[in-house]
Design a protein around this motif. Sequence first.
Motif, PDB file in Angstrom:
ATOM      1  N   SER A  25       9.559  14.977  11.951  1.00 19.74           N
ATOM      2  CA  SER A  25       9.225  14.854  13.371  1.00 19.74           C
ATOM      3  C   SER A  25       7.814  15.369  13.631  1.00 19.74           C
ATOM      4  CB  SER A  25      10.233  15.637  14.211  1.00 19.74           C
ATOM      5  OG  SER A  25       9.894  15.558  15.572  1.00 19.74           O
ATOM      6  N   GLY A  26       7.021  14.560  14.339  1.00 23.59           N
ATOM      7  CA  GLY A  26       5.666  14.966  14.708  1.00 23.59           C
ATOM      8  C   GLY A  26       4.622  14.662  13.665  1.00 23.59           C
ATOM      9  N   ALA A  27       5.037  14.260  12.475  1.00 18.96           N
ATOM     10  CA  ALA A  27       4.063  13.968  11.418  1.00 18.96           C
ATOM     11  C   ALA A  27       3.450  12.587  11.636  1.00 18.96           C
ATOM     12  CB  ALA A  27       4.721  14.040  10.053  1.00 18.96           C
ATOM     13  N   LYS A  28       2.320  12.363  10.962  1.00 17.44           N
ATOM     14  CA  LYS A  28       1.649  11.079  11.053  1.00 17.44           C
ATOM     15  C   LYS A  28       2.530   9.981  10.465  1.00 17.44           C
ATOM     16  CE  LYS A  28      -2.566   8.724   9.605  1.00 17.44           C
ATOM     17  NZ  LYS A  28      -3.795   8.821   8.773  1.00 17.44           N
ATOM     18  N   GLY A  29       2.493   8.823  11.083  1.00 16.86           N
ATOM     19  CA  GLY A  29       3.316   7.722  10.606  1.00 16.86           C
ATOM     20  C   GLY A  29       2.874   7.198   9.256  1.00 16.86           C
ATOM     21  N   ILE A  30       3.674   6.343   8.680  1.00 14.56           N
ATOM     22  CA  ILE A  30       3.391   5.769   7.370  1.00 14.56           C
ATOM     23  C   ILE A  30       2.463   4.567   7.564  1.00 14.56           C
ATOM     24  CG2 ILE A  30       4.414   4.700   5.321  1.00 14.56           C
ATOM     25  CD1 ILE A  30       7.042   6.160   6.216  1.00 14.56           C
ATOM     26  N   GLU A  31       1.294   4.612   6.973  1.00 17.71           N
ATOM     27  CA  GLU A  31       0.341   3.521   7.108  1.00 17.71           C
ATOM     28  C   GLU A  31       0.849   2.275   6.387  1.00 17.71           C
ATOM     29  OE1 GLU A  31      -2.239   3.574   8.989  1.00 17.71           O
ATOM     30  OE2 GLU A  31      -2.174   5.707   9.501  1.00 17.71           O
ATOM     31  N   LEU A  32       0.587   1.125   6.979  1.00 19.54           N
ATOM     32  CA  LEU A  32       1.030  -0.124   6.383  1.00 19.54           C
ATOM     33  C   LEU A  32       0.453  -0.308   4.984  1.00 19.54           C
ATOM     34  CD1 LEU A  32       2.387  -2.898   6.464  1.00 19.54           C
ATOM     35  CD2 LEU A  32       0.379  -3.765   7.683  1.00 19.54           C
ATOM     36  N   ALA A  33      -0.811   0.062   4.809  1.00 18.07           N
ATOM     37  CA  ALA A  33      -1.445  -0.088   3.490  1.00 18.07           C
ATOM     38  C   ALA A  33      -0.693   0.712   2.434  1.00 18.07           C
ATOM     39  CB  ALA A  33      -2.895   0.359   3.557  1.00 18.07           C
ATOM     40  N   ASP A  34      -0.226   1.896   2.806  1.00 19.98           N
ATOM     41  CA  ASP A  34       0.535   2.716   1.862  1.00 19.98           C
ATOM     42  C   ASP A  34       1.879   2.059   1.544  1.00 19.98           C
ATOM     43  OD1 ASP A  34      -1.494   4.578   1.834  1.00 19.98           O
ATOM     44  OD2 ASP A  34      -0.588   5.834   3.397  1.00 19.98           O
ATOM     45  N   GLY A  35       2.516   1.517   2.568  1.00 21.61           N
ATOM     46  CA  GLY A  35       3.798   0.870   2.360  1.00 21.61           C
ATOM     47  C   GLY A  35       3.689  -0.350   1.460  1.00 21.61           C
ATOM     48  N   LEU A  36       2.643  -1.165   1.669  1.00 21.95           N
ATOM     49  CA  LEU A  36       2.448  -2.347   0.831  1.00 21.95           C
ATOM     50  C   LEU A  36       2.094  -1.970  -0.606  1.00 21.95           C
ATOM     51  CD1 LEU A  36       0.471  -4.653   3.312  1.00 21.95           C
ATOM     52  CD2 LEU A  36       2.914  -4.674   2.788  1.00 21.95           C
ATOM     53  N   ARG A  37       1.326  -0.891  -0.751  1.00 19.10           N
ATOM     54  CA  ARG A  37       1.033  -0.397  -2.102  1.00 19.10           C
ATOM     55  C   ARG A  37       2.315   0.025  -2.805  1.00 19.10           C
ATOM     56  NH1 ARG A  37      -0.999   5.092  -1.384  1.00 19.10           N
ATOM     57  NH2 ARG A  37       1.255   5.328  -1.154  1.00 19.10           N
ATOM     58  N   ASP A  38       3.202   0.704  -2.054  1.00 19.00           N
ATOM     59  CA  ASP A  38       4.472   1.147  -2.641  1.00 19.00           C
ATOM     60  C   ASP A  38       5.305  -0.041  -3.101  1.00 19.00           C
ATOM     61  OD1 ASP A  38       3.730   3.726  -2.079  1.00 19.00           O
ATOM     62  OD2 ASP A  38       4.899   3.852  -0.229  1.00 19.00           O
ATOM     63  N   LEU A  39       5.286  -1.124  -2.339  1.00 21.91           N
ATOM     64  CA  LEU A  39       6.057  -2.310  -2.729  1.00 21.91           C
ATOM     65  C   LEU A  39       5.611  -2.827  -4.097  1.00 21.91           C
ATOM     66  CD1 LEU A  39       6.249  -4.324   0.645  1.00 21.91           C
ATOM     67  CD2 LEU A  39       7.978  -2.837  -0.344  1.00 21.91           C
ATOM     68  N   GLU A  40       4.300  -2.863  -4.302  1.00 23.73           N
ATOM     69  CA  GLU A  40       3.774  -3.339  -5.583  1.00 23.73           C
ATOM     70  C   GLU A  40       4.139  -2.395  -6.721  1.00 23.73           C
ATOM     71  OE1 GLU A  40       2.334  -6.218  -6.292  1.00 23.73           O
ATOM     72  OE2 GLU A  40       2.701  -6.807  -4.214  1.00 23.73           O
ATOM     73  N   LYS A  41       4.036  -1.098  -6.478  1.00 24.54           N
ATOM     74  CA  LYS A  41       4.349  -0.113  -7.515  1.00 24.54           C
ATOM     75  C   LYS A  41       5.837  -0.136  -7.871  1.00 24.54           C
ATOM     76  CE  LYS A  41       0.216   1.738  -7.974  1.00 24.54           C
ATOM     77  NZ  LYS A  41      -0.534   1.707  -9.250  1.00 24.54           N
ATOM     78  N   ILE A  42       6.677  -0.246  -6.874  1.00 23.29           N
ATOM     79  CA  ILE A  42       8.123  -0.257  -7.121  1.00 23.29           C
ATOM     80  C   ILE A  42       8.523  -1.522  -7.872  1.00 23.29           C
ATOM     81  CG2 ILE A  42      10.395  -0.378  -5.997  1.00 23.29           C
ATOM     82  CD1 ILE A  42       9.230   1.409  -3.770  1.00 23.29           C
ATOM     83  N   LYS A  43       7.879  -2.642  -7.560  1.00 21.03           N
ATOM     84  CA  LYS A  43       8.214  -3.896  -8.243  1.00 21.03           C
ATOM     85  C   LYS A  43       7.915  -3.827  -9.732  1.00 21.03           C
ATOM     86  CE  LYS A  43       7.695  -8.903  -7.861  1.00 21.03           C
ATOM     87  NZ  LYS A  43       7.084 -10.024  -7.092  1.00 21.03           N
ATOM     88  N   ALA A  44       6.975  -2.950 -10.109  1.00 17.88           N
ATOM     89  CA  ALA A  44       6.607  -2.824 -11.519  1.00 17.88           C
ATOM     90  C   ALA A  44       7.573  -1.937 -12.301  1.00 17.88           C
ATOM     91  CB  ALA A  44       5.190  -2.254 -11.625  1.00 17.88           C
ATOM     92  N   ILE A  45       8.509  -1.283 -11.626  1.00 18.47           N
ATOM     93  CA  ILE A  45       9.483  -0.425 -12.309  1.00 18.47           C
ATOM     94  C   ILE A  45      10.447  -1.299 -13.115  1.00 18.47           C
ATOM     95  CG2 ILE A  45      11.436   1.160 -11.927  1.00 18.47           C
ATOM     96  CD1 ILE A  45       9.936   2.252  -9.510  1.00 18.47           C
TER      97      ILE A  45
END
Length: 402
Positions: free
Chosen positions: A66-86
């Motif tokens: 609560s109160g923290a900065k939101g998750i940037e879209l660029a970070d979320g899209l980067r995570d999608l690519e990294k997770i797909k490589a698992i």
Amino acid sequence: MFSLPPILKPLLRKKLTVALLGLQIALITMLISNLAHILNELDNYYKSPTGIDDKHLICFTLRNPSGAKGIELADGLRDLEKIKAIPGVIDVASIDATPLDHEYNLKTGGFNTTLEQNNERIAFVRSNVSPNALDTLGLRLLAGRQFENRDMTFTYKSHPQVTIITQALARALFGENNNAIGKVVYEKDKQYEIIGVVSDWMGFSPQIYRSESTAFFPEYNETNNEFRYLIRTHSPEIRTAVIQAVEQYLMQQYPQGLIFYADKLDTIVSKYMNRGTMALVGLITLVLALASIVAIAGQAYFSVHQRRKQLGVLRALGATRAKLVAQILLENAAIVSIGLIFGTALALLLSYFFYTTTEIVALSPWFLLGTVSGIFAVCLLSAAIPALQAGKISPSLATRTL
């Protein structure tokens, strides 16, 4: 042969007892037949397919404190690519809600098929997804095309121009045989072109007998308090290892202490399809059935016990044991038959009420016939024991105090 008047005459002298017993049988018939029918429908519902590949799916939710900065879209899209490589991951997508999760706060809308807003709006559940989310879910494309990167929009900057809808929503909008592809639908001041129709599924918040009318939109939220990853794996068995690998990656990527949750989608489904409800309905049905057996048996025994002297006199006048037993059983059968006739009518009325208010299908004749046959057999069996005891009453014992 037994004639009807001698059987009905004793019953007419006990109008209140007969009425109460008949009412009890009628109510038990109404309740047990409908409860058994509902139990069967729930069981079939829990065994029905979800419409998606839930056995290969994992859903991760990344959440800021609560109160923290939101998750940037660029970070979320980067995570999608990294997770797909698992290893073990086939595909990964973003989606704004966990499928088949009863705790999901529904985002709903309504489409019109014309610019005029006076005609009836067709309600739907809305979901914002990344281009490959529907493939990841396992929804089959029935017509049109999937989302592409060029379709994606960003919340608060623009709204999507296209949508993909489920077959259930297409039928509701355009009828059974009307092609939805290329048609435009309107939601208040916004319009969308339907570019695809996918197979039906239970949806974000499943309801019995109803495939959810869902509209998917190609939209990213640039800064979000939550970011949801939908992961599809090669096999159900590998999901535990994938969850561990994703958790390790997220902890390294977000050392500031973001909160994340992971679960296998079929586990989420099993939580939603909570058989506790079914067990509760079954327990209520069993308790009602046992209570009715005890009450009917007690009533039959008490009735015979009160008539011991009368039965003894009949024995003294030449009535055989077989005739006395048959007389008691026929009296009981007459009461039960009256109760079952009214119970059948009440069961059908209750079934009609359920059908019109909850969409539970009409009561099956087989359940009604089974309930009626079962209650009739139980009632006769309950009367058989005191009837056999009555047949053994000696005239001298029964009339000793006369």
